[in-house]
Motif scaffolding. Structure first.
Motif, PDB file in Angstrom:
ATOM      1  N   ARG A  64       0.818  -1.218   0.000  1.00  0.00           N
ATOM      2  CA  ARG A  64       0.000   0.000   0.000  1.00  0.00           C
ATOM      3  C   ARG A  64       0.850   1.266   0.000  1.00  0.00           C
ATOM      4  NH1 ARG A  64      -5.326  -1.121   1.369  1.00  0.00           N
ATOM      5  NH2 ARG A  64      -5.729  -3.120   2.413  1.00  0.00           N
TER       6      ARG A  64
ATOM      7  N   ASN B  32       4.824   2.847  -4.576  1.00  0.00           N
ATOM      8  CA  ASN B  32       4.121   3.207  -5.807  1.00  0.00           C
ATOM      9  C   ASN B  32       5.023   3.053  -7.026  1.00  0.00           C
ATOM     10  OD1 ASN B  32       2.043   4.115  -7.448  1.00  0.00           O
ATOM     11  ND2 ASN B  32       2.594   6.276  -7.159  1.00  0.00           N
TER      12      ASN B  32
ATOM     13  N   HIS C 206      -3.484   0.859  -6.897  1.00  0.00           N
ATOM     14  CA  HIS C 206      -2.902   2.160  -7.231  1.00  0.00           C
ATOM     15  C   HIS C 206      -1.689   2.030  -8.160  1.00  0.00           C
ATOM     16  CE1 HIS C 206      -0.560   0.559  -3.896  1.00  0.00           C
ATOM     17  NE2 HIS C 206       0.431   1.364  -4.233  1.00  0.00           N
TER      18      HIS C 206
ATOM     19  N   ARG D  49       0.176   1.381 -11.483  1.00  0.00           N
ATOM     20  CA  ARG D  49      -0.300   1.609 -12.842  1.00  0.00           C
ATOM     21  C   ARG D  49      -0.295   0.339 -13.700  1.00  0.00           C
ATOM     22  NH1 ARG D  49       3.400   5.547 -16.055  1.00  0.00           N
ATOM     23  NH2 ARG D  49       3.392   6.414 -13.940  1.00  0.00           N
TER      24      ARG D  49
END
Length: 361
Positions: free
Chosen positions: A315, A318, A348, A350
């Motif tokens: 989480r 990224n 989240h 991509r």
């Protein structure tokens, strides 16, 4: 001589123009004097040397006195096979069974090897300590040490120590960087290695200032030494590969590292403080709980077929791309459901590639 030509050590002696030499069967040399007669050290054009020795017969011995005699004999043979100062590429292969590496690998003798760039020590079943002189090799670019199960500790002598010099004002401390040109360090299968003493002493010249890549595979180290991390001063190190660390608990404060592999580290709990990290591969590290301080991360590979749920640290990262390999049940859950607590951990990111790993035997 090449792989198709065979001769005795005596016959090598007059071959003064040799550039490339591989010696096999050195465990069969009956006396160290025969090794001395080869006059390896006088061959002023020799750039490539491999010394092959088999430990098979030695390892089958049961009489301890005989084993000690064999060890002393092989140590004397290798002591008399000192390379010339012009050597560039040197390897010991196949099972050198001495407890000590040759005297010419100890300080101060190693200072003579000004041209040595590549050193490969492979299969050292009885060697208990790494030699003190390697750190003084001024041109060493690549150092590989493999299969040395008797080494339990690597002390400060391996990294070099402060030497004393006499100046006009009396005795003063003189320091120089240990392993000044070393770019690649590979340490494989030091299976009993538990301790690496290398402190981050900022007042001294930093050891391995040119180090770009380090690979360590199969050991019992519980931490990486402060002298290796040395986050404030170490800028060249971009690649860190850690495989089979059965006791490692954290990897922290390597701000120059761009590419990190951690495989088969069952006690690893924390990775943090890698501010330039762009690529990470985490394979079979089931207890990793914290992954933070990696703002530049671009690509991540995570594999573990024992995972029942995705790790919570996903989480907080990224990456642009995630390559995720997991067991059948978790894989099917992620691919069939677009909304779940597990899917939310990676939604989240991509670009994702999710696939099922085969069960391990």
């Amino acid at each position: 001589m090449d792989g198709r030509s065979w001769c005795s050590l005596d016959e090598i002696a007059p071959l003064s123009q040799l550039r490339y030499l591989i010696l096999h069967g050195l465990e069969k040399v009956s006396a160290s004097l025969l090794a001395k007669k080869a006059t390896i050290s006088s061959k002023g054009r020799l750039s490539y040397l491999r010394l092959h020795c088999s430990s098979d017969k030695y390892m089958r011995l049961t009489d301890e006195i005989e084993k000690q005699q064999q060890q002393r004999a092989i140590e004397k043979v290798f002591n008399n096979l000192c390379p010339p100062s012009c050597i560039e590429n040197l390897g010991m292969k196949g099972g050198y069974f001495g407890r000590r590496l040759p005297n010419w690998m100890m300080a101060p003798a190693t200072a003579a090897f000004e041209s040595l760039r590549y050193l490969d020590l492979d299969d050292l079943p009885c060697c208990t300590h790494l030699p003190s002189g390697l750190c003084q090799l001024p041109s060493l670019d690549v150092l590989i040490i493999k299969s040395a199960p008797a080494i339990k500790s690597v002390g400060p002598e391996f990294m070099g120590s402060t030497s004393l010099a006499v100046g006009e004002g009396g005795v003063v401390a003189a320091t120089s960087a240990a392993f000044p040109k070393l770019r690649i360090l590979q340490l494989d299968d030091l299976s009993q290695w538990k301790e690496w003493v290398w402190e981050d002493v900022t007042a001294d010249a930093m050891a391995m200032p040119s180090l770009e890549c380090i690979n360590i595979d199969s050991c019992k180290l519980s931490r990486l030494p402060p002298g290796l991390a040395n986050g404030k001063r170490r800028h060249a190190l971009t690649e860190l590969n850690l495989y089979g660390f059965i006791n490692l608990t954290y990897v922290e404060n390597f701000p120059s590292v761009v590419d990190l592999d951690v495989f088969d580290c069952p006690k690893l709990k924390r990775i943090s403080g890698l501010s330039r990290l762009q690529k990470i591969r985490i394979l079979r590290c089931p207890n990793l709980e914290v992954l933070e301080g990696i703002p530049a991360l671009d690509s991540m590979e995570l594999q573990d077929n024992t995972m029942e749920t995705l790790p919570g640290y996903l989480r907080s990262v990224n990456p642009r791309y995630l390559d995720l390999g997991c067991g059948k049940k978790l894989c099917e859950s992620l691919l069939s459901s677009g909304s779940s607590s597990e899917w939310d951990k990676i939604s989240h990111i991509r670009t994702r590639n999710i696939y099922e790993l085969e069960d391990e035997d």
